[in-house]
Design a protein around this motif. Structure first.
Motif, PDB file in Angstrom:
ATOM      1  N   HIS A  65      24.885  21.886  -1.141  1.00 52.43           N
ATOM      2  CA  HIS A  65      24.338  20.623  -1.651  1.00 52.43           C
ATOM      3  C   HIS A  65      23.907  20.759  -3.113  1.00 52.43           C
ATOM      4  O   HIS A  65      24.257  19.925  -3.960  1.00 52.43           O
ATOM      5  CB  HIS A  65      23.151  20.223  -0.776  1.00 52.43           C
ATOM      6  CG  HIS A  65      22.432  18.995  -1.214  1.00 52.43           C
ATOM      7  ND1 HIS A  65      22.941  17.724  -1.041  1.00 52.43           N
ATOM      8  CD2 HIS A  65      21.223  18.840  -1.819  1.00 52.43           C
ATOM      9  CE1 HIS A  65      22.091  16.835  -1.522  1.00 52.43           C
ATOM     10  NE2 HIS A  65      21.036  17.479  -1.997  1.00 52.43           N
ATOM     11  N   ASP A 106      27.283  20.512 -10.159  1.00 55.27           N
ATOM     12  CA  ASP A 106      28.649  20.272 -10.653  1.00 55.27           C
ATOM     13  C   ASP A 106      28.862  18.812 -11.037  1.00 55.27           C
ATOM     14  O   ASP A 106      29.617  18.516 -11.976  1.00 55.27           O
ATOM     15  CB  ASP A 106      29.679  20.688  -9.602  1.00 55.27           C
ATOM     16  CG  ASP A 106      29.774  22.194  -9.415  1.00 55.27           C
ATOM     17  OD1 ASP A 106      29.194  22.929 -10.240  1.00 55.27           O
ATOM     18  OD2 ASP A 106      30.424  22.630  -8.439  1.00 55.27           O
ATOM     19  N   ASP A 107      28.208  17.915 -10.325  1.00 57.48           N
ATOM     20  CA  ASP A 107      28.362  16.482 -10.597  1.00 57.48           C
ATOM     21  C   ASP A 107      27.505  16.007 -11.767  1.00 57.48           C
ATOM     22  O   ASP A 107      27.601  14.853 -12.178  1.00 57.48           O
ATOM     23  CB  ASP A 107      27.992  15.664  -9.351  1.00 57.48           C
ATOM     24  CG  ASP A 107      29.032  15.802  -8.236  1.00 57.48           C
ATOM     25  OD1 ASP A 107      30.114  16.349  -8.507  1.00 57.48           O
ATOM     26  OD2 ASP A 107      28.736  15.376  -7.101  1.00 57.48           O
ATOM     27  N   GLY A 108      26.635  16.883 -12.281  1.00 57.47           N
ATOM     28  CA  GLY A 108      25.783  16.499 -13.393  1.00 57.47           C
ATOM     29  C   GLY A 108      24.549  15.710 -13.006  1.00 57.47           C
ATOM     30  O   GLY A 108      23.882  15.125 -13.873  1.00 57.47           O
ATOM     31  N   ALA A 109      24.206  15.701 -11.707  1.00 57.79           N
ATOM     32  CA  ALA A 109      23.062  14.910 -11.256  1.00 57.79           C
ATOM     33  C   ALA A 109      21.750  15.390 -11.863  1.00 57.79           C
ATOM     34  O   ALA A 109      20.819  14.587 -12.056  1.00 57.79           O
ATOM     35  CB  ALA A 109      22.971  14.954  -9.724  1.00 57.79           C
ATOM     36  N   ASP A 126      17.606  10.875  -3.908  1.00 57.60           N
ATOM     37  CA  ASP A 126      19.045  11.110  -3.988  1.00 57.60           C
ATOM     38  C   ASP A 126      19.372  12.603  -3.929  1.00 57.60           C
ATOM     39  O   ASP A 126      20.495  12.983  -3.608  1.00 57.60           O
ATOM     40  CB  ASP A 126      19.601  10.523  -5.281  1.00 57.60           C
ATOM     41  CG  ASP A 126      19.429   9.014  -5.367  1.00 57.60           C
ATOM     42  OD1 ASP A 126      19.409   8.369  -4.301  1.00 57.60           O
ATOM     43  OD2 ASP A 126      19.306   8.495  -6.490  1.00 57.60           O
ATOM     44  N   TRP A 127      18.402  13.436  -4.280  1.00 50.65           N
ATOM     45  CA  TRP A 127      18.628  14.877  -4.312  1.00 50.65           C
ATOM     46  C   TRP A 127      18.222  15.578  -3.018  1.00 50.65           C
ATOM     47  O   TRP A 127      18.401  16.779  -2.878  1.00 50.65           O
ATOM     48  CB  TRP A 127      17.831  15.504  -5.460  1.00 50.65           C
ATOM     49  CG  TRP A 127      18.169  14.966  -6.811  1.00 50.65           C
ATOM     50  CD1 TRP A 127      19.333  14.365  -7.202  1.00 50.65           C
ATOM     51  CD2 TRP A 127      17.318  14.976  -7.974  1.00 50.65           C
ATOM     52  NE1 TRP A 127      19.283  13.998  -8.517  1.00 50.65           N
ATOM     53  CE2 TRP A 127      18.057  14.363  -9.030  1.00 50.65           C
ATOM     54  CE3 TRP A 127      16.034  15.443  -8.222  1.00 50.65           C
ATOM     55  CZ2 TRP A 127      17.530  14.210 -10.311  1.00 50.65           C
ATOM     56  CZ3 TRP A 127      15.500  15.297  -9.500  1.00 50.65           C
ATOM     57  CH2 TRP A 127      16.244  14.689 -10.529  1.00 50.65           C
ATOM     58  N   LYS A 150      24.861  23.029  -5.282  1.00 48.50           N
ATOM     59  CA  LYS A 150      26.039  23.267  -6.136  1.00 48.50           C
ATOM     60  C   LYS A 150      26.756  21.963  -6.446  1.00 48.50           C
ATOM     61  O   LYS A 150      27.166  21.718  -7.593  1.00 48.50           O
ATOM     62  CB  LYS A 150      27.001  24.247  -5.468  1.00 48.50           C
ATOM     63  CG  LYS A 150      28.280  24.461  -6.280  1.00 48.50           C
ATOM     64  CD  LYS A 150      29.181  25.502  -5.672  1.00 48.50           C
ATOM     65  CE  LYS A 150      30.532  25.566  -6.397  1.00 48.50           C
ATOM     66  NZ  LYS A 150      30.384  25.788  -7.855  1.00 48.50           N
ATOM     67  N   ARG A 151      26.886  21.106  -5.448  1.00 50.18           N
ATOM     68  CA  ARG A 151      27.577  19.826  -5.677  1.00 50.18           C
ATOM     69  C   ARG A 151      26.815  18.988  -6.703  1.00 50.18           C
ATOM     70  O   ARG A 151      27.404  18.402  -7.620  1.00 50.18           O
ATOM     71  CB  ARG A 151      27.727  19.054  -4.366  1.00 50.18           C
ATOM     72  CG  ARG A 151      28.409  17.693  -4.527  1.00 50.18           C
ATOM     73  CD  ARG A 151      28.520  16.947  -3.214  1.00 50.18           C
ATOM     74  NE  ARG A 151      27.217  16.670  -2.627  1.00 50.18           N
ATOM     75  CZ  ARG A 151      26.420  15.688  -3.036  1.00 50.18           C
ATOM     76  NH1 ARG A 151      26.789  14.888  -4.033  1.00 50.18           N
ATOM     77  NH2 ARG A 151      25.256  15.481  -2.447  1.00 50.18           N
ATOM     78  N   LEU A 152      25.488  18.936  -6.575  1.00 50.90           N
ATOM     79  CA  LEU A 152      24.689  18.156  -7.510  1.00 50.90           C
ATOM     80  C   LEU A 152      24.767  18.728  -8.928  1.00 50.90           C
ATOM     81  O   LEU A 152      24.855  17.977  -9.910  1.00 50.90           O
ATOM     82  CB  LEU A 152      23.240  18.105  -7.037  1.00 50.90           C
ATOM     83  CG  LEU A 152      22.973  17.284  -5.769  1.00 50.90           C
ATOM     84  CD1 LEU A 152      21.522  17.459  -5.320  1.00 50.90           C
ATOM     85  CD2 LEU A 152      23.298  15.810  -5.982  1.00 50.90           C
TER      86      LEU A 152
END
Length: 366
Positions: free
Chosen positions: A134, A140-143, A280-281, A136-138
């Motif tokens: 989770h 990578d997505d720039g969140a 959201d995180w 890592k995805r955030l």
């Protein structure tokens, strides 16, 4: 889709039990054979894990069983020859960390797997789990915005008896000290989250243990995304912890654990002005802790389907190269080491033996 993966384990010491349990937990895998220098150890292990055949050596096992997957759970000095033999025999290889005592030996292992059309997976189970995926995805997505500064700490405690084991603490048999044998897990998780590295500056220290290698190290790592990380490793820390902290433009991400992490070990703290994004995180409702079971399950799924390796099982050299760069920098008294410099390094692709600053006599002991 392969029906059932026939698995073998080389080396039946403590860590092999995690592999045996992961194989047993996977419905389409079977442990068919084991081997160990100690016949008694192999036989006891086989009795515990369903009675696979016990062989005197790996070559005999490979010829007799032709396994689909060989799990290598021996000391690092044996990994290259065992992995090359298994790959050449047509088996996929899952090898415990550290994958080898040198980059050249890992190169040989990767080349053998590639030539045979087989996979080589190094066990870095700290990458696994729903929380790590989770975050890592955030990232990578720039969140979280840009990662800025990070800390990576492997502060463990190993008493003098630990280093008295004959193969431990020696460059020629263990390959390195706790930077290689212990910290590589957290370094791997850090690199899994932050991506490719740009440079390393490091020193090795001998603070309290009777060992040829280091018992502590310090390093500064610059990543290609702009982040700077402080990496500290110790085998002399009574209150043990494994931790990573990443400060980004919008939040601080921390994971504090010891040998494995679940959701309770992770925390995301929003920066002032970004509190409304915390929802959201939030970590997913469904939780899966980090473990050998998760890594081996996901790798087995890929092997059975013929698809690419999952993120938890790819990049076998990334964290190993980072650790190699720490040793190479220390060998140059803290010189800056880049990936290009490491690729052409005159000594540290063959081994990690490096000068260690001995500070055991620098303070009173009473």
């Amino acid at each position: 889709m392969t029906d059932t993966l026939r698995c073998a384990i080389v080396g039946t010491g403590a860590i092999a039990h995690a592999h045996g349990q992961a194989i047993a937990a996977y419905p389409n895998a079977q442990l068919v054979a084991v081997t160990d220098l100690s016949r008694d150890s192999a036989s006891a292990f086989a009795d515990e894990f369903g009675g696979p055949k016990v062989y005197e050596d790996l070559d005999t096992l490979l010829q007799a069983e032709r396994p689909d997957v060989v799990h290598i759970c021996t000391p690092p000095v044996a990994h290259r020859d065992q992995a090359v033999a298994a790959s050449t025999a047509g088996a996929h290889v899952i090898v415990e960390k550290p994958p080898a005592p040198s980059l050249e030996e890992l190169d040989d292992m990767r080349a053998a797997a590639s030539s045979a059309g087989r996979e080589l997976v190094v066990v870095f189970q700290q990458r696994t789990g729903t929380a790590a995926a989770h975050v890592k995805r955030l990232l990578d997505d720039g969140a979280f915005g840009r990662p800025l500064i990070a800390q990576c700490q492997t502060l463990w405690f190993r008493d003098p008896a630990y280093f008295a084991v004959p193969w431990r603490g020696k460059w020629e048999t263990e390959g390195g000290g706790p930077t290689l044998g212990h910290a590589i897990h957290q370094v791997d998780l850090l690199a899994f989250l932050l991506g490719e590295w740009e440079s390393v500056q490091a020193r090795l220290w001998r603070l309290d243990r009777e060992t040829q290698t280091e018992d502590a190290s310090t390093a500064t790592v610059a990543f290609a995304n702009g982040a700077i990380a402080s990496v500290v490793t110790s085998a002399v820390s009574p209150r043990e912890t494994s931790s990573i902290r990443i400060d980004t433009q919008r939040a601080t991400i921390t994971v504090d654990h010891l040998y494995g992490h679940g959701h309770e070990n992770w925390r995301i703290t929003p920066a002032p002005g970004f509190e409304d994004q915390a929802g959201d995180w939030a970590l997913p409702d469904s939780e899966e802790p980090s473990s050998h079971d998760v890594l081996i399950r996901d790798v087995f799924d890929a092997l059975r389907s013929g698809g690419p390796l999952p993120a938890v099982g790819d990049q076998p050299a990334r964290s190993f190269e980072l650790v190699a760069a720490i040793y190479a920098s220390a060998a140059g008294d803290g010189t800056v080491v880049t990936p290009d410099a490491l690729a052409a390094h005159p000594t540290h692709r063959r081994g990690f033996a490096s000068p260690v600053a001995d500070r055991r006599g620098s303070a009173p002991t009473g």
